[in-house]
Design a protein around this motif. Structure first.
Motif, short mmCIF file in Angstrom:
data_model
loop_
_atom_site.label_atom_id
_atom_site.label_comp_id
_atom_site.label_asym_id
_atom_site.label_seq_id
_atom_site.Cartn_x
_atom_site.Cartn_y
_atom_site.Cartn_z
N ALA A 192 0.82 -1.22 0.00
CA ALA A 192 0.00 0.00 0.00
C ALA A 192 0.85 1.27 0.00
O ALA A 192 0.35 2.35 -0.34
CB ALA A 192 -0.92 0.00 1.22
N ASP A 246 3.89 4.11 -4.69
CA ASP A 246 3.17 5.01 -5.59
C ASP A 246 3.77 5.05 -7.01
O ASP A 246 3.28 5.77 -7.87
CB ASP A 246 3.02 6.42 -5.01
CG ASP A 246 4.34 7.11 -4.73
OD1 ASP A 246 5.40 6.58 -5.10
OD2 ASP A 246 4.30 8.20 -4.12
N LYS A 302 -3.05 -6.23 -8.91
CA LYS A 302 -4.42 -6.42 -8.45
C LYS A 302 -4.59 -5.95 -7.00
O LYS A 302 -5.69 -5.59 -6.58
CB LYS A 302 -4.83 -7.89 -8.56
CG LYS A 302 -5.10 -8.37 -9.97
CD LYS A 302 -5.51 -9.83 -9.98
CE LYS A 302 -5.55 -10.41 -11.39
NZ LYS A 302 -6.52 -9.75 -12.28
N ASN A 303 -3.50 -5.96 -6.24
CA ASN A 303 -3.57 -5.64 -4.81
C ASN A 303 -3.33 -4.16 -4.50
O ASN A 303 -3.36 -3.78 -3.33
CB ASN A 303 -2.55 -6.48 -4.04
CG ASN A 303 -2.98 -7.92 -3.91
OD1 ASN A 303 -4.17 -8.23 -3.92
ND2 ASN A 303 -2.03 -8.83 -3.80
N ILE A 304 -3.08 -3.36 -5.53
CA ILE A 304 -2.82 -1.95 -5.30
C ILE A 304 -3.81 -1.10 -6.10
O ILE A 304 -4.47 -1.60 -7.01
CB ILE A 304 -1.37 -1.55 -5.69
CG1 ILE A 304 -1.12 -1.85 -7.17
CG2 ILE A 304 -0.35 -2.26 -4.81
CD1 ILE A 304 0.22 -1.37 -7.67
N SER A 305 -3.87 0.16 -5.77
CA SER A 305 -4.77 1.08 -6.48
C SER A 305 -4.31 1.26 -7.92
O SER A 305 -3.10 1.28 -8.21
CB SER A 305 -4.77 2.43 -5.76
OG SER A 305 -5.36 3.42 -6.58
N ASN A 306 -5.26 1.45 -8.81
CA ASN A 306 -4.92 1.71 -10.21
C ASN A 306 -4.30 3.10 -10.37
O ASN A 306 -3.76 3.43 -11.43
CB ASN A 306 -6.17 1.59 -11.10
CG ASN A 306 -5.82 1.51 -12.57
OD1 ASN A 306 -4.99 0.69 -12.97
ND2 ASN A 306 -6.42 2.36 -13.38
N ASP A 307 -4.35 3.91 -9.33
CA ASP A 307 -3.72 5.22 -9.37
C ASP A 307 -2.21 5.14 -9.24
O ASP A 307 -1.50 6.11 -9.53
CB ASP A 307 -4.27 6.11 -8.25
CG ASP A 307 -5.73 6.48 -8.46
OD1 ASP A 307 -6.16 6.52 -9.64
OD2 ASP A 307 -6.44 6.72 -7.47
N VAL A 308 -1.70 4.00 -8.77
CA VAL A 308 -0.26 3.81 -8.67
C VAL A 308 0.30 3.66 -10.08
O VAL A 308 -0.16 2.81 -10.85
CB VAL A 308 0.08 2.55 -7.83
CG1 VAL A 308 1.57 2.29 -7.83
CG2 VAL A 308 -0.43 2.73 -6.40
N ARG A 316 2.27 2.46 -13.11
CA ARG A 316 2.93 1.20 -13.45
C ARG A 316 3.73 1.41 -14.75
O ARG A 316 3.14 1.68 -15.81
CB ARG A 316 1.91 0.09 -13.69
CG ARG A 316 0.85 -0.06 -12.61
CD ARG A 316 -0.20 -1.04 -13.09
NE ARG A 316 -1.31 -1.19 -12.17
CZ ARG A 316 -2.35 -1.97 -12.39
NH1 ARG A 316 -2.42 -2.67 -13.54
NH2 ARG A 316 -3.34 -2.05 -11.51
N GLU A 349 -2.79 -8.25 -15.90
CA GLU A 349 -2.91 -6.83 -15.59
C GLU A 349 -1.98 -6.03 -16.51
O GLU A 349 -0.87 -6.46 -16.81
CB GLU A 349 -2.53 -6.58 -14.13
CG GLU A 349 -3.51 -7.16 -13.13
CD GLU A 349 -4.77 -6.31 -13.02
OE1 GLU A 349 -4.65 -5.07 -12.96
OE2 GLU A 349 -5.87 -6.88 -12.98
N HIS A 405 0.78 1.16 -17.34
CA HIS A 405 0.32 2.47 -17.82
C HIS A 405 1.30 3.09 -18.82
O HIS A 405 0.89 3.85 -19.69
CB HIS A 405 0.14 3.43 -16.64
CG HIS A 405 -0.80 2.93 -15.60
ND1 HIS A 405 -0.64 3.19 -14.27
CD2 HIS A 405 -1.93 2.17 -15.71
CE1 HIS A 405 -1.63 2.63 -13.58
NE2 HIS A 405 -2.41 2.00 -14.44
#
Length: 202
Positions: free
Chosen positions: A126, A129, A157-163, A165, A185, A188
């Motif tokens: 979590a 970022d 899958k375990n983190i926000s899509n705002d992070v 990648r 997955e 970005h």
């Protein structure tokens, strides 16, 4: 829901692509690999998303991959938290480990560097970022083919899509279309020696 047949055909197509890209990467001389890695590093460090990040998760590169050492050193110099993957053979998952400049490394079960037992600090995903992920093949939609373990798919899958990648690789690793399933997955951005590609799914 995908059929077993579809899943098997996708897996077979991925295996063929993996074999092809691995051969192309091995054909790169050390000089070319170093040159391309340096350019990829500069491109990634220029990203606004990297500059504003506070906790960078970065894979520890192995032979033939884009070298990530300079990215990690720059993140330290900028005062960012630096996090790396640790494969856990017993659980079959990938843990997130915070490292420092003093962290010592050992070669793990799969031949990948990992923080030594006495210097590792496992933390929650979590706190990440910005993620820098490896891979063998990518397409403009951010689909990626890894090494088959599914570790990064689980992490994503375990983190926000705002992070953010980001996958790093060489130009020849971007192909027309990556076969993918509902379990896969996407990333970005893809950074190579000639482009910083914002994927069309972003």
């Amino acid at each position: 829901m995908e059929s077993v047949f579809d899943f098997k055909s996708i897996a077979k197509a991925k295996a063929t692509i993996r074999k092809s890209i691995i051969l192309k990467r091995k054909a790169l001389s050390n000089l070319k690999q170093n040159e391309k890695s340096l350019i990829v590093t500069r491109r990634l460090l220029d990203m606004g998303e990297f500059k504003t990040s506070k906790a960078v998760f970065c894979f520890l590169s192995t032979a033939h991959e884009v070298k990530t050492e300079e990215i990690i050193l720059k993140a330290f110099r900028l005062g960012k938290d630096v996090l790396v993957p640790l494969l856990n053979p017993q659980e079959g998952d990938m843990q997130v480990v915070r490292i420092s400049r003093d962290t010592r490394f050992a070669i793990g079960k799969y031949g990948v560097r990992e923080p030594s037992l006495e210097t590792r600090e496992v933390v929650s995903s979590a706190c990440i970022d910005f993620i820098i992920a490896p891979g063998l093949a990518f397409d403009i939609f951010g689909n990626r083919i890894g090494y088959g373990g599914g570790h990064y798919d689980k992490l994503f899958k375990n983190i926000s899509n705002d992070v953010t990648r980001v996958a790093v690789g060489y130009d020849f690793q971007i192909i027309e279309s990556v076969p993918h399933s509902d379990f896969d997955e996407s990333v970005h951005f893809i950074v190579t020696e000639t482009k910083t590609l914002r994927c069309q799914s972003r």
